[in-house]
Design an enzyme around this catalytic site. Structure first.
Site, PDB file in Angstrom:
ATOM      1  N   LEU A  71      10.940 -20.663  -4.697  1.00 25.01           N
ATOM      2  CA  LEU A  71       9.898 -19.805  -4.135  1.00 25.01           C
ATOM      3  C   LEU A  71       8.580 -19.924  -4.907  1.00 25.01           C
ATOM      4  O   LEU A  71       8.571 -19.819  -6.135  1.00 25.01           O
ATOM      5  CB  LEU A  71      10.388 -18.343  -4.200  1.00 25.01           C
ATOM      6  CG  LEU A  71       9.376 -17.264  -3.788  1.00 25.01           C
ATOM      7  CD1 LEU A  71       9.139 -17.291  -2.278  1.00 25.01           C
ATOM      8  CD2 LEU A  71       9.871 -15.876  -4.214  1.00 25.01           C
ATOM      9  N   HIS A 102       2.811   3.586  -8.833  1.00 24.48           N
ATOM     10  CA  HIS A 102       2.670   2.155  -9.125  1.00 24.48           C
ATOM     11  C   HIS A 102       3.922   1.611  -9.805  1.00 24.48           C
ATOM     12  O   HIS A 102       4.391   0.528  -9.498  1.00 24.48           O
ATOM     13  CB  HIS A 102       1.438   1.903  -9.997  1.00 24.48           C
ATOM     14  CG  HIS A 102       0.142   2.183  -9.293  1.00 24.48           C
ATOM     15  ND1 HIS A 102      -0.123   1.757  -8.013  1.00 24.48           N
ATOM     16  CD2 HIS A 102      -0.977   2.848  -9.696  1.00 24.48           C
ATOM     17  CE1 HIS A 102      -1.336   2.153  -7.653  1.00 24.48           C
ATOM     18  NE2 HIS A 102      -1.875   2.819  -8.647  1.00 24.48           N
ATOM     19  N   ASP A 118       0.834  -1.206   0.000  1.00 22.87           N
ATOM     20  CA  ASP A 118       0.000   0.000   0.000  1.00 22.87           C
ATOM     21  C   ASP A 118       0.876   1.267   0.000  1.00 22.87           C
ATOM     22  O   ASP A 118       2.000   1.241   0.514  1.00 22.87           O
ATOM     23  CB  ASP A 118      -0.901  -0.029   1.246  1.00 22.87           C
ATOM     24  CG  ASP A 118      -2.074   0.933   1.122  1.00 22.87           C
ATOM     25  OD1 ASP A 118      -2.298   1.477   0.019  1.00 22.87           O
ATOM     26  OD2 ASP A 118      -2.768   1.144   2.132  1.00 22.87           O
TER      27      ASP A 118
HETATM   28  C1  FPP Z   1      -1.959   0.158  -3.335  1.00 16.38           C
HETATM   29  O1  FPP Z   1      -1.465   1.480  -3.294  1.00 16.38           O
HETATM   30  C2  FPP Z   1      -1.366  -0.547  -4.445  1.00 16.38           C
HETATM   31  C3  FPP Z   1      -2.065  -1.163  -5.449  1.00 16.38           C
HETATM   32  C4  FPP Z   1      -3.532  -1.184  -5.520  1.00 16.38           C
HETATM   33  C5  FPP Z   1      -1.385  -1.810  -6.568  1.00 16.38           C
HETATM   34  C6  FPP Z   1      -0.161  -2.586  -6.231  1.00 16.38           C
HETATM   35  C7  FPP Z   1       0.655  -2.653  -7.454  1.00 16.38           C
HETATM   36  C8  FPP Z   1       1.980  -2.612  -7.516  1.00 16.38           C
HETATM   37  C9  FPP Z   1       2.866  -2.617  -6.341  1.00 16.38           C
HETATM   38  C10 FPP Z   1       2.601  -2.553  -8.857  1.00 16.38           C
HETATM   39  C11 FPP Z   1       3.364  -3.737  -9.239  1.00 16.38           C
HETATM   40  C12 FPP Z   1       2.577  -4.987  -9.234  1.00 16.38           C
HETATM   41  C13 FPP Z   1       2.500  -5.832 -10.267  1.00 16.38           C
HETATM   42  C14 FPP Z   1       2.051  -7.224 -10.043  1.00 16.38           C
HETATM   43  C15 FPP Z   1       2.906  -5.415 -11.584  1.00 16.38           C
HETATM   44  P1  FPP Z   1      -2.492   2.690  -3.435  1.00 16.38           P
HETATM   45  O2  FPP Z   1      -2.559   3.060  -4.867  1.00 16.38           O
HETATM   46  O3  FPP Z   1      -3.816   2.300  -2.838  1.00 16.38           O
HETATM   47  O4  FPP Z   1      -1.795   3.787  -2.582  1.00 16.38           O
HETATM   48  P2  FPP Z   1      -2.513   4.950  -1.727  1.00 16.38           P
HETATM   49  O5  FPP Z   1      -3.303   4.268  -0.652  1.00 16.38           O
HETATM   50  O6  FPP Z   1      -1.380   5.757  -1.205  1.00 16.38           O
HETATM   51  O7  FPP Z   1      -3.382   5.709  -2.683  1.00 16.38           O
END
Ligand code: FPP
Length: 256
Positions: free
Chosen positions: A137, A43, A26
């Site tokens: 893994l 991201h 997150d």
């Molecule tokens: C949450 O942060 C994150 C996500 C919903 C996406 C997770 C994705 C990645 C780490 C990218 C790489 C993954 C793959 C498999 C390619 P948020 O956007 O909710 O953050 P915020 O709460 O600060 O808005």
């Protein structure tokens, strides 16, 4: 007591490593906002952290890593963000597959990925097929995953088996339910890491996390490094896991 130390600087006991680490990645959006950048930049930076953590888990010989990449609720995000996350997934699998395969990592997806676009599905299929016999893994990517949906699906499958007479109603036990989840046959997570400080489970692995040790950090996911992972594991190794029972000391204490 420290027995075998994996990394002399980090004091990780390699004899009591978590068998399964789950991560709620997150804070990508907040990381980008702090830099006055679009969320997509966060991201992409988060993908870098993911690569580093997969590598570190592989090096430490952690048997299972499960990451929450896209939830059943994430469809509520703006379309351009959803599309970007799908593109990033394709890019990640495309670029990393050879190295993952060379390192004997088995890629697996938990969640209903049949609704993702064809490009995503093809890339996922390629990754699953290429790595299916790998013994290192187990890297679970949770995609269009929601724990409640997972449980509903498991219940439907169990009901079908009861109706067809393959199993009896009275034989259904916790192990039966666990075996029908996406994670059937895999040990429950020993350690859940959540970044960006939120104290909630967000519909992630609700059944499997029943006795998991939780480790929450304010660190935003794109800032998360292998050092943070080591800190989480070290902390986990100090925990007294009782699974509802008493410690040896408490058992011997007549005054309790
Ligand atoms: C949450 O942060 C994150 C996500 C919903 C996406 C997770 C994705 C990645 C780490 C990218 C790489 C993954 C793959 C498999 C390619 P948020 O956007 O909710 O953050 P915020 O709460 O600060 O808005």
């Amino acid at each position: 007591m420290l027995r075998r130390i994996t990394n002399i600087n980090e004091l990780i006991d390699s004899d009591s490593l978590p068998r399964h680490i789950a991560i709620i990645m997150d804070g990508n959006g907040r990381w980008a906002r702090k830099r006055l950048m679009p969320r997509t930049v966060g991201h992409r930076a988060g993908m870098g952290s993911l690569k580093e953590v997969v590598k570190a888990c592989d090096e430490l010989k952690i048997p299972v890593l499960t990451v929450y990449a896209f939830s059943t609720e994430n469809w509520k995000r703006p379309d351009n963000e959803v599309q970007f996350l799908m593109k990033l997934l394709v890019e990640f699998l495309h670029k990393e597959l050879d190295e993952l395969n060379e390192n004997d990592v088995r890629v697996n997806v938990i969640g209903d990925y049949s609704v993702l676009n064809h490009e995503c599905q093809d890339e996922i299929q390629r990754a699953l097929l290429t790595t299916r016999n790998n013994q290192g893994l187990l890297f679970n990517i949770a995609l269009n995953y929601g724990a409640r949906a997972e449980m509903v699906e498991a219940i439907k499958k169990i009901v079908d088996k009861v109706i067809s007479g393959e199993i009896s109603r009275d034989s259904i036990c916790e192990a039966t339910v666990a075996s029908f989840l996406y994670t059937g046959g895999v040990p429950d997570p020993d350690l859940l890491i959540r970044t960006a400080g939120e104290l909630r489970l967000s519909n992630f692995l609700l059944w499997q996390l029943a006795y998991t040790e939780l480790w929450v950090t304010d660190c935003l996911w794109p800032d998360f490094t292998r050092e943070n992972l080591f800190a989480a594991i070290r902390d986990y190794q100090q925990r007294d896991r009782r699974f509802g029972a008493l410690t040896a000391l408490e058992k011997g204490d007549e005054s309790v």
